[in-house]
Motif scaffolding. Structure first.
Motif, PDB file in Angstrom:
ATOM      1  N   CYS A  99       0.850  -1.191   0.000  1.00 58.96           N
ATOM      2  CA  CYS A  99       0.000   0.000   0.000  1.00 58.96           C
ATOM      3  C   CYS A  99       0.888   1.244   0.000  1.00 58.96           C
ATOM      4  CB  CYS A  99      -0.879  -0.009   1.246  1.00 58.96           C
ATOM      5  SG  CYS A  99      -1.774   1.527   1.440  1.00 58.96           S
ATOM      6  N   SER A 123       1.552  -1.298   4.113  1.00 61.04           N
ATOM      7  CA  SER A 123       1.258  -2.670   4.529  1.00 61.04           C
ATOM      8  C   SER A 123       1.128  -3.550   3.290  1.00 61.04           C
ATOM      9  CB  SER A 123      -0.019  -2.718   5.363  1.00 61.04           C
ATOM     10  OG  SER A 123      -1.103  -2.263   4.589  1.00 61.04           O
ATOM     11  N   CYS A 137       0.105   3.328   3.640  1.00 59.82           N
ATOM     12  CA  CYS A 137       0.510   2.851   4.973  1.00 59.82           C
ATOM     13  C   CYS A 137       1.568   1.765   4.905  1.00 59.82           C
ATOM     14  CB  CYS A 137      -0.710   2.367   5.756  1.00 59.82           C
ATOM     15  SG  CYS A 137      -1.411   0.841   5.104  1.00 59.82           S
ATOM     16  N   CYS A 196      -6.748  -1.270   0.000  1.00 55.80           N
ATOM     17  CA  CYS A 196      -5.989  -1.644   1.185  1.00 55.80           C
ATOM     18  C   CYS A 196      -6.960  -1.912   2.337  1.00 55.80           C
ATOM     19  CB  CYS A 196      -5.020  -0.536   1.559  1.00 55.80           C
ATOM     20  SG  CYS A 196      -4.170  -0.841   3.099  1.00 55.80           S
ATOM     21  N   CYS A 233      -6.015   0.646   5.570  1.00 54.49           N
ATOM     22  CA  CYS A 233      -6.273   2.085   5.650  1.00 54.49           C
ATOM     23  C   CYS A 233      -7.320   2.561   4.647  1.00 54.49           C
ATOM     24  CB  CYS A 233      -4.980   2.871   5.463  1.00 54.49           C
ATOM     25  SG  CYS A 233      -4.346   2.806   3.793  1.00 54.49           S
TER      26      CYS A 233
HETATM   27 ZN   LIG Z   1      -2.952   1.053   3.385  1.00 54.93          ZN
END
Ligand SMILES: [Zn+2]
Length: 474
Positions: free
Chosen positions: A357, A362, A360, A374, A377
């Motif tokens: 992502c 991840s 963020c 995602c 977030c």
């Molecule tokens: Zn994210």
């Protein structure tokens, strides 16, 4: 032999354009005879070295030594071929031999010395030996023969004073000439030159050959659906052809019929045409990317290199897809055009860029469609553009905001047949039964006239409105 350049002269790069030759039958015969003579020169060198090897002598491979042998052969040994053209074959042999020797010295046992005879060899002439006047080209021939003027199929993209060499090539039944020119690297007025500190990330894909993410959230998506359609049509076409002639195919060891030879010729033509179309579309896509980059003064392109995973077997359908992709060519054309435009290009490891992502950081499982969402977030974005932004971040262009500020959409291969209704693709079925030639533009079916006529008779004042309403509804 590289020409010695004046020091501190502007930087140049060498670029080649291919043009088909328009030739009469007589000219074609003479050109083919030249290529056959070039094949003879090649075979002579191979034989010479085979004898030397049988005598356990050192092979004769240096260009100068080979040229001395050629001079000993005397004029007229190779038909109409002049010595400059014959020397270009010797140069080719010498270069191939030393390249193989170098690779073997570095431990590559698969490198082979030139051993194979060829019926036709390409011929190259350097600046000063040929004449290029507009679209007319004089190919040098040996003294005492009538001059050989041929006509190029198109205007060259280089001014004549930049042209350094021409190469005569035979491909799939047609004569071509490769024109190599010395092109100066683009220079920009002050304040408009690309800034090396500005980095754009490039993600290479199949649906989108290039997805680019620049600084400030600006994005470019080049669609390659036309190229993919071309690949699919070509595959279907090839399969259909093969199926149609399978019964006539000669058995191993059996001599093919004349009809079979004609089929093979048509197949080669179709293959060559397909290759040219894909190649051209990829060149145009790369050109779009460079134009977009230059207009935004981006000085560095970071390209995600996926070639590390291409050798993995992924099943026959996906293997075909990755082979059709021609990823090496996509990178090469982009690199060449970037160099000419004075833009830097660096290859970046792209592992994980399409599954991270950008907001963020991840890890996200690969989405089935084009949209990446995602779960951590709630960020959503285009999968390829996300990958491009992550690639840019890896190369130091960390200022990319997660939310794009305007995506430019472009198409690659807009010239391909079947893309526009004006250019029908003969490989596609006709849209209408019994239709020949172009089916033309799709039009909606006509409204049935009797109903309209009756209504207009009954209510003459409202007839216009009724007709208009009718059209709007249907
Ligand atoms: Zn994210």
């Amino acid at each position: 032999m590289p020409r010695r350049r004046v020091p501190k002269s502007p930087r140049v790069v060498y670029r080649t354009a291919r043009s088909r030759l328009r030739v009469t039958r007589g000219q074609r015969r003479r050109l083919l005879a030249l290529l056959v003579s070039a094949g003879d020169v090649w075979a002579c060198v191979l034989e010479l070295n085979a004898w030397r090897r049988a005598r356990q002598d050192r092979p004769l491979v240096s260009y100068q030594a080979l040229c001395r042998e050629l001079a000993l052969a005397g004029p007229g040994t190779f038909g109409e071929l002049d010595s400059a053209g014959a020397r270009s074959v010797l140069r080719r042999y010498s270069d191939a031999w030393f390249a193989a020797a170098k690779r073997r010295k570095e431990g590559d046992r698969t490198a082979r010395f030139p051993r194979r005879r060829r019926a036709l060899m390409p011929l190259r002439w350097y600046h000063g030996t040929f004449t290029l006047a507009g679209r007319r080209l004089r190919i040098p021939v040996t003294r005492g023969r009538p001059p050989l003027w041929v006509r190029l199929d198109r205007h060259l993209p280089y001014p004549p004073e930049q042209v350094r060499s021409v190469t005569l090539v035979y491909d799939a039944g047609r004569m071509w000439v490769d024109v190599t020119a010395e092109v100066p690297v683009a220079r920009y007025p002050a304040g408009q030159e690309p800034d090396r500190a500005w980095v754009a990330g490039v993600d290479l894909g199949i649906i989108h050959p290039y997805a680019v993410a620049g600084p400030g959230g600006r994005r470019l998506l080049v669609s390659g659906r036309a190229i993919r359609a071309e690949h699919r049509m070509h595959l279907a076409d090839t399969k259909a052809r093969r199926k149609a002639v399978a019964r006539r195919a000669p058995k191993p060891g059996q001599k093919g019929s004349r009809r079979w030879r004609h089929y093979r010729r048509r197949q080669r033509l179709a293959e060559a045409r397909h290759r040219r179309r894909v190649r051209q579309a990829q060149h145009e896509a790369a050109k779009t990317v460079i134009a977009w980059t230059v207009a935004r003064r981006i000085g560095t392109l970071a390209v995600g290199d996926p070639r590390g995973v291409l050798h993995l077997d992924a099943g026959r359908r996906h293997n075909q897809r990755t082979r059709d992709w021609r990823i090496g060519h996509l990178i090469t054309v982009l690199k060449d055009k970037a160099e000419l435009a004075g833009i830097g290009l660096q290859l970046v490891d792209e592992r994980g860029t399409s599954s991270t992502c950008p907001a963020c950081r991840s890890r996200i499982p690969k989405p089935p469609g084009r949209v990446l969402a995602c779960p951590a977030c709630q960020y959503t974005g285009h999968r390829d553009l996300v990958a491009a932004a992550n690639i840019a971040a890896r190369a130091g262009g960390g200022t990319t905001p997660a939310i794009p500020a305007g995506v430019t959409h472009r198409r690659a291969g807009a010239h391909l047949p079947g893309v526009a209704p004006s250019r029908r693709d003969p490989r596609r079925r006709a849209h209408h039964r019994g239709a020949h030639g172009s089916p033309g533009r799709h039009r909606p079916a006509r409204a049935s006239p009797p109903k309209l006529a009756r209504e207009s008779l009954a209510t003459p004042v409202r007839s216009l409105n009724t007709a208009r309403n009718y059209r709007q509804v249907h």
